[in-house]
Design a protein around this motif. Structure first.
Motif, short mmCIF file in Angstrom:
data_model
loop_
_atom_site.label_atom_id
_atom_site.label_comp_id
_atom_site.label_asym_id
_atom_site.label_seq_id
_atom_site.Cartn_x
_atom_site.Cartn_y
_atom_site.Cartn_z
N LEU A 82 0.81 -1.22 0.00
CA LEU A 82 0.00 0.00 0.00
C LEU A 82 0.84 1.27 0.00
N TRP A 83 1.91 1.30 0.83
CA TRP A 83 2.69 2.55 0.97
C TRP A 83 3.45 2.84 -0.32
N SER A 84 4.04 1.81 -0.95
CA SER A 84 4.78 2.04 -2.21
C SER A 84 3.79 2.38 -3.32
N LEU A 128 -5.98 10.53 -1.65
CA LEU A 128 -7.29 10.01 -1.21
C LEU A 128 -7.13 9.28 0.13
N PHE A 129 -6.06 8.46 0.23
CA PHE A 129 -5.81 7.71 1.46
C PHE A 129 -5.55 8.68 2.63
N ASN A 130 -4.70 9.69 2.38
CA ASN A 130 -4.36 10.62 3.48
C ASN A 130 -5.59 11.40 3.93
N ASN A 156 -10.84 10.44 9.88
CA ASN A 156 -10.94 9.68 11.13
C ASN A 156 -10.17 10.35 12.26
N ALA A 157 -9.12 11.10 11.89
CA ALA A 157 -8.22 11.63 12.91
C ALA A 157 -8.63 13.03 13.34
N SER A 158 -9.83 13.16 13.91
CA SER A 158 -10.23 14.48 14.42
C SER A 158 -9.23 14.89 15.49
N PHE A 169 5.24 13.30 11.66
CA PHE A 169 6.28 12.47 11.05
C PHE A 169 5.63 11.38 10.20
N ASP A 170 6.02 11.32 8.94
CA ASP A 170 5.45 10.30 8.05
C ASP A 170 6.42 10.10 6.89
N LEU A 171 6.06 9.22 5.97
CA LEU A 171 6.91 8.99 4.79
C LEU A 171 7.05 10.28 4.00
N PRO A 172 8.19 10.48 3.31
CA PRO A 172 8.44 11.74 2.61
C PRO A 172 7.32 12.15 1.65
N HIS A 173 6.75 11.17 0.87
CA HIS A 173 5.74 11.59 -0.10
C HIS A 173 4.45 12.04 0.59
N VAL A 174 4.26 11.63 1.85
CA VAL A 174 3.05 12.05 2.58
C VAL A 174 3.24 13.47 3.13
N VAL A 175 4.39 13.71 3.78
CA VAL A 175 4.57 15.04 4.37
C VAL A 175 4.79 16.11 3.30
N GLY A 230 9.76 14.30 7.17
CA GLY A 230 9.66 13.06 6.40
C GLY A 230 10.75 12.08 6.81
N GLY A 231 10.45 10.80 6.81
CA GLY A 231 11.46 9.81 7.16
C GLY A 231 10.88 8.42 7.18
N ASP A 232 11.69 7.49 7.73
CA ASP A 232 11.26 6.09 7.82
C ASP A 232 11.35 5.68 9.28
N MET A 233 10.21 5.34 9.87
CA MET A 233 10.18 5.04 11.31
C MET A 233 10.98 3.79 11.67
N PHE A 234 11.34 2.99 10.65
CA PHE A 234 12.18 1.82 10.95
C PHE A 234 13.64 2.24 11.12
N MET A 242 -1.21 6.83 15.92
CA MET A 242 -2.61 6.44 15.77
C MET A 242 -2.76 5.62 14.49
N TRP A 243 -3.35 4.43 14.61
CA TRP A 243 -3.59 3.55 13.47
C TRP A 243 -2.31 3.35 12.65
N VAL A 244 -1.20 3.18 13.35
CA VAL A 244 0.07 2.92 12.66
C VAL A 244 0.51 1.48 12.94
N ASP A 253 -0.77 -1.79 11.27
CA ASP A 253 -0.37 -2.12 9.89
C ASP A 253 0.77 -3.13 9.84
N TRP A 254 1.31 -3.49 11.01
CA TRP A 254 2.57 -4.25 11.01
C TRP A 254 2.49 -5.51 11.86
N ALA A 255 3.39 -6.46 11.52
CA ALA A 255 3.51 -7.71 12.30
C ALA A 255 4.17 -7.40 13.64
C1 LIG Z 1 -3.14 3.96 8.61
S1 LIG Z 1 -2.20 5.39 8.32
C2 LIG Z 1 -2.51 6.37 9.79
C3 LIG Z 1 -2.16 7.80 9.61
C4 LIG Z 1 -2.43 8.71 10.80
N1 LIG Z 1 -1.78 8.27 12.00
C5 LIG Z 1 -3.92 8.86 11.01
O1 LIG Z 1 -4.48 8.24 11.91
O2 LIG Z 1 -4.52 9.61 10.25
C6 LIG Z 1 -0.54 4.80 8.56
C7 LIG Z 1 0.50 5.84 8.25
O3 LIG Z 1 1.81 5.25 8.43
C8 LIG Z 1 2.66 5.82 7.45
N2 LIG Z 1 3.85 4.99 7.25
C9 LIG Z 1 3.92 3.79 6.62
N3 LIG Z 1 5.18 3.34 6.63
C10 LIG Z 1 5.93 4.26 7.28
C11 LIG Z 1 7.32 4.35 7.60
N4 LIG Z 1 8.17 3.38 7.26
N5 LIG Z 1 7.76 5.45 8.28
C12 LIG Z 1 6.89 6.45 8.62
N6 LIG Z 1 5.55 6.41 8.35
C13 LIG Z 1 5.09 5.33 7.69
C14 LIG Z 1 1.76 5.89 6.21
O4 LIG Z 1 2.25 6.77 5.24
C15 LIG Z 1 0.43 6.34 6.82
O5 LIG Z 1 0.29 7.75 6.82
#
Ligand SMILES: C[S@@+](CC[C@H](N)C(=O)[O-])C[C@H]1O[C@@H](n2cnc3c(N)ncnc32)[C@H](O)[C@@H]1O
Length: 346
Positions: free
Chosen positions: A165-167, A178-180, A186-188, A204-210, A223-227, A239-241, A244-246
């Motif tokens: 989904l992210w790529s 649309l996704f953002n 949802n994120a009031s 903080f989010d992926l570069p193409h999002v911020v 922008g960055g990678d949380m890993f 929130m809702w992050v 998405d992961w194992a």
């Molecule tokens: C389900 S969305 C939730 C977004 C936001 N927290 C909200 O509730 O509106 C998950 C978010 O994680 C971000 N994300 C995915 N992989 C990421 C990574 N490696 N580093 C930082 N953010 C990442 C996505 O771009 C997306 O905006």
């Protein structure tokens, strides 16, 4: 003795008969389950709620069809369905008469107002995102994922769309937008920064999002990678992050958050569903039950849309937090789909 057994048999078969009857009705919920989503999507695309809202009062079918520039007979059938689902209301208006018949008026409900294209509480974009072709296609691959769990090729979103989904969103910016926007519905919670102007927030989010995030006072976009790493702060808010992961990926993300916050006073605030399996369903009010249902629905969304994501039980949350080195945590229900989990490193 014989009589009692016979009575029992008759009683059981009546119960089974009733169950059979119910099943023959209930099965249509599953055969045509997609119809509600499709008609609501259609209502949003046509702008039905917006037309009634901008008119400022309920409208006749004729007014509605001319405002929306669409075919009256089909619009009538759409409205009949939506009224039947209590998404709009039909009210009798003796004042407007067509021929010898009083014309009914279509009016908003609390639910139809959520379908307005704009406004603070609109959920329209969320519906449009979940019903978009790239989000619907993976649902056909659920059984393959269940069978081949673990094989990379089994992730339904990737199998349907060629990328996770992210790529996919990074390469298809319109869908990413649309996704953002759907997430923003949802994120009031994002309005917290307005309610607490003393907080300096980092988005903080992926570069193409911020890169397309709107400027907002007191919020810095990073922008960055949380890993790899998470920006330093007094608290990390996710929130809702994590859903998405194992587990092993969650533990990595949580460890990065722990590194980003002060050891003594820092905390990680997590807003996610908590799946409760053995709750006493009898004691729950109807709304609470529906909210619990949403958690289970979201868990299915995680199967369809993420590679290994899942909604977690209290025990599963305790496991990932413990493995990431948090020594204590609290869980608070906030009467929404999600609960608030606060985790402390010390
Ligand atoms: C389900 S969305 C939730 C977004 C936001 N927290 C909200 O509730 O509106 C998950 C978010 O994680 C971000 N994300 C995915 N992989 C990421 C990574 N490696 N580093 C930082 N953010 C990442 C996505 O771009 C997306 O905006």
């Amino acid at each position: 003795m014989e009589g009692t057994q016979r009575d029992k048999l008759i009683w059981r078969s009546k119960e089974e008969e009733a169950e059979d009857k119910r099943a023959k009705v209930d099965i249509y919920k599953y055969i045509f389950g997609f119809v509600e989503m499709a008609v609501v999507k259609c209502a949003i695309e046509l702008g039905i709620a917006d037309a009634i809202e901008s008119r400022g009062h309920p409208m006749t079918l004729l007014e509605l069809s001319s405002a929306l520039d669409c075919a009256l007979p089909t619009l009538y059938r759409i409205m009949r369905f939506l009224v039947n689902r209590r998404i709009f209301k039909e009210i009798r208006d003796d004042a407007s008469v067509q021929g010898s018949q009083a014309c009914n008026l279509y009016a908003q409900t609390a639910l139809s107002r959520l379908l307005l294209r704009s406004g603070e509480s609109s959920m329209a974009v969320f519906v449009l995102m979940e019903s978009s072709p790239p989000m619907l296609a993976p649902w056909h691959g659920m059984s393959a994922r269940v069978k081949d769990e673990g094989a990379d090729s089994s992730a339904p979103f990737e199998a349907a769309n060629g990328k996770d989904l992210w790529s996919y969103d990074a390469a298809n910016l319109a869908h990413g937008q649309l996704f953002n926007e759907a997430m923003a519905c949802n994120a009031s919670v994002r309005r917290w920064w307005k309610a607490c102007p003393w907080i300096r927030g980092i988005n903080f989010d992926l570069p193409h999002v911020v890169s397309v995030a709107l400027e907002s006072d007191g919020v810095e976009h990073v922008g960055g990678d949380m890993f790899d790493s998470v920006p330093k702060a007094d608290a990390a808010f996710l929130m809702w992050v994590l859903h998405d992961w194992a587990d092993d990926e969650c533990i990595q993300i949580l460890k990065k958050c722990r590194e980003a916050i002060p050891e003594e006073k820092g905390k990680v605030i997590i807003v996610e569903s908590v799946i409760e399996i053995n709750n006493d369903q009898q004691k729950l009010k109807e709304e609470e039950l529906k909210l619990k249902d949403v958690g289970l629905f979201l868990d299915m969304v995680m199967i369809a849309h993420t590679n290994k994501g899942k909604e977690r039980t209290l025990e599963e949350w305790a496991y990932v937090l413990g493995q990431a080195g948090f020594i204590r945590h609290t869980v608070r229900s906030i009467n929404t789909v999600s609960s608030v989990i606060e985790a402390f490193p010390a």
